[in-house]
Design a protein around this motif. Sequence first.
Motif, PDB file in Angstrom:
ATOM      1  N   ALA A 203       0.825  -1.213   0.000  1.00  0.00           N
ATOM      2  CA  ALA A 203       0.000   0.000   0.000  1.00  0.00           C
ATOM      3  C   ALA A 203       0.857   1.260   0.000  1.00  0.00           C
ATOM      4  O   ALA A 203       0.565   2.229  -0.722  1.00  0.00           O
ATOM      5  N   LEU A 204       1.907   1.270   0.799  1.00  0.00           N
ATOM      6  CA  LEU A 204       2.768   2.460   0.871  1.00  0.00           C
ATOM      7  C   LEU A 204       3.507   2.701  -0.444  1.00  0.00           C
ATOM      8  O   LEU A 204       3.884   3.838  -0.748  1.00  0.00           O
ATOM      9  N   LYS A 205       3.701   1.645  -1.225  1.00  0.00           N
ATOM     10  CA  LYS A 205       4.343   1.795  -2.534  1.00  0.00           C
ATOM     11  C   LYS A 205       3.323   1.983  -3.652  1.00  0.00           C
ATOM     12  O   LYS A 205       3.688   2.059  -4.825  1.00  0.00           O
ATOM     13  N   ASN A 206       2.024   2.034  -3.273  1.00  0.00           N
ATOM     14  CA  ASN A 206       0.933   2.156  -4.239  1.00  0.00           C
ATOM     15  C   ASN A 206       0.943   1.021  -5.269  1.00  0.00           C
ATOM     16  O   ASN A 206       0.533   1.203  -6.412  1.00  0.00           O
ATOM     17  N   GLU A 207       1.396  -0.142  -4.823  1.00  0.00           N
ATOM     18  CA  GLU A 207       1.399  -1.328  -5.665  1.00  0.00           C
ATOM     19  C   GLU A 207       0.101  -2.107  -5.449  1.00  0.00           C
ATOM     20  O   GLU A 207      -0.572  -1.912  -4.427  1.00  0.00           O
ATOM     21  N   PRO A 208      -0.280  -2.981  -6.387  1.00  0.00           N
ATOM     22  CA  PRO A 208      -1.463  -3.817  -6.148  1.00  0.00           C
ATOM     23  C   PRO A 208      -1.295  -4.634  -4.865  1.00  0.00           C
ATOM     24  O   PRO A 208      -0.220  -5.191  -4.609  1.00  0.00           O
ATOM     25  N   ILE A 209      -2.349  -4.678  -4.055  1.00  0.00           N
ATOM     26  CA  ILE A 209      -2.323  -5.517  -2.852  1.00  0.00           C
ATOM     27  C   ILE A 209      -2.799  -6.901  -3.247  1.00  0.00           C
ATOM     28  O   ILE A 209      -3.917  -7.080  -3.724  1.00  0.00           O
ATOM     29  N   THR A 210      -1.921  -7.880  -3.062  1.00  0.00           N
ATOM     30  CA  THR A 210      -2.200  -9.239  -3.523  1.00  0.00           C
ATOM     31  C   THR A 210      -2.879 -10.041  -2.423  1.00  0.00           C
ATOM     32  O   THR A 210      -2.272 -10.364  -1.399  1.00  0.00           O
ATOM     33  N   VAL A 211      -4.134 -10.351  -2.636  1.00  0.00           N
ATOM     34  CA  VAL A 211      -4.935 -11.143  -1.701  1.00  0.00           C
ATOM     35  C   VAL A 211      -5.041 -12.551  -2.259  1.00  0.00           C
ATOM     36  O   VAL A 211      -5.486 -12.756  -3.389  1.00  0.00           O
ATOM     37  N   PHE A 212      -4.631 -13.532  -1.471  1.00  0.00           N
ATOM     38  CA  PHE A 212      -4.653 -14.919  -1.919  1.00  0.00           C
ATOM     39  C   PHE A 212      -6.021 -15.530  -1.655  1.00  0.00           C
ATOM     40  O   PHE A 212      -6.637 -15.314  -0.607  1.00  0.00           O
ATOM     41  N   GLY A 213      -6.503 -16.323  -2.604  1.00  0.00           N
ATOM     42  CA  GLY A 213      -7.839 -16.877  -2.495  1.00  0.00           C
ATOM     43  C   GLY A 213      -8.870 -15.816  -2.864  1.00  0.00           C
ATOM     44  O   GLY A 213      -8.573 -14.849  -3.580  1.00  0.00           O
ATOM     45  N   ASP A 214     -10.091 -15.967  -2.334  1.00  0.00           N
ATOM     46  CA  ASP A 214     -11.138 -14.989  -2.658  1.00  0.00           C
ATOM     47  C   ASP A 214     -11.250 -13.881  -1.621  1.00  0.00           C
ATOM     48  O   ASP A 214     -12.081 -12.975  -1.754  1.00  0.00           O
ATOM     49  N   GLY A 215     -10.432 -13.952  -0.557  1.00  0.00           N
ATOM     50  CA  GLY A 215     -10.405 -12.880   0.446  1.00  0.00           C
ATOM     51  C   GLY A 215     -11.489 -12.972   1.494  1.00  0.00           C
ATOM     52  O   GLY A 215     -11.552 -12.126   2.392  1.00  0.00           O
ATOM     53  N   THR A 216     -12.344 -14.001   1.425  1.00  0.00           N
ATOM     54  CA  THR A 216     -13.415 -14.114   2.418  1.00  0.00           C
ATOM     55  C   THR A 216     -12.941 -14.783   3.700  1.00  0.00           C
ATOM     56  O   THR A 216     -13.648 -14.758   4.710  1.00  0.00           O
TER      57      THR A 216
END
Length: 324
Positions: A203-216
């Motif tokens: 987030a601090l680098k304004n890069e995509p935040i990679t969420v593994f799975g569906d995030g639920t």
Amino acid sequence: MRVLITGGAGFIGSHLAESHLERGDDVYIIDDLSTGSMDNIRFLQDNPAYKNRIFVHINTILNHDMMLELTGICDVVYHMAAAVGVQTILDKPLESIVTNIQGTEKILEMCNKFKKRVLIASTSEVYGKHLHAPLVETDNIIYGPSSKFRWSYAASKLMDEFTALAHHRTNGLEVVITRLFNTVGPRQTGAYGMVIPRFVTQALKNEPITVFGDGTQTRTFTYVKDVVSALMKLMASEKATGQVTNVGGIEEISILDLARKIIDMTGSTSTIQLIPYDEAFGKDFEDMQRRVPSTEKLERLTGFAPDKSLDFILSQVIAYIKSK
């Protein structure tokens, strides 16, 4: 009091060392730096007030002579050393099993020899694939198949618990076992799959935040200083001897909502990118959909329960990573 901390240059171990030094204790650390770092404890070594009370040994807990000497010197032992993080377990499965099982066997052997009180740091992962909440210490254990190496970590830590309890019941050894739920705070790195420092850095680098799975999938997070307080209080509690006790946080949140919250708190322009588990970790991975602790037993044994809000925890991690 003289305190031995295995893995004392690690994230939690370094905070534990700091708290014992602040209390006036002598602290002995052994760490092989496989996941720990001298950066975590150098400021303690450089502090004139602690100069003659901190003793650091860069070595393995499997070194018989070293552990014989250190256990004999100290009054109590915190066994924090372990293979850390999902990525480590999947990349180095055999090494992780050996570290966790043989390392704990060695610590318990030495503590039994000298009759030293010992705290074994276990993990919430031992609960396995439960969907209910909160998880209590007497819940059954539910794992996936042995072909999924993700479960080797949970199984090895459960074996650590069995071995510690067997020493208590057979030899009268004073053991305390803690199941830690997602400890976070300053000094933690995202290098081993730890989700909050990884998200914050992205987030601090304004890069995509990679969420593994569906995030639920949901988790609770515990502030590291609350964890240290709990560990020290359990170590001091005679009622905790021979007991398994959860140490965990208070707010359940989905990983997707966690990513959104971090974007908001950092003012980031990051987007969220969902990555399938098999793409992120390969075929050996299965996740736990929910992991929420009951801390009633901890409060009953010590009068203490973690109470730091997720917003507070995130603010501390964000400030720390910004400073780096």
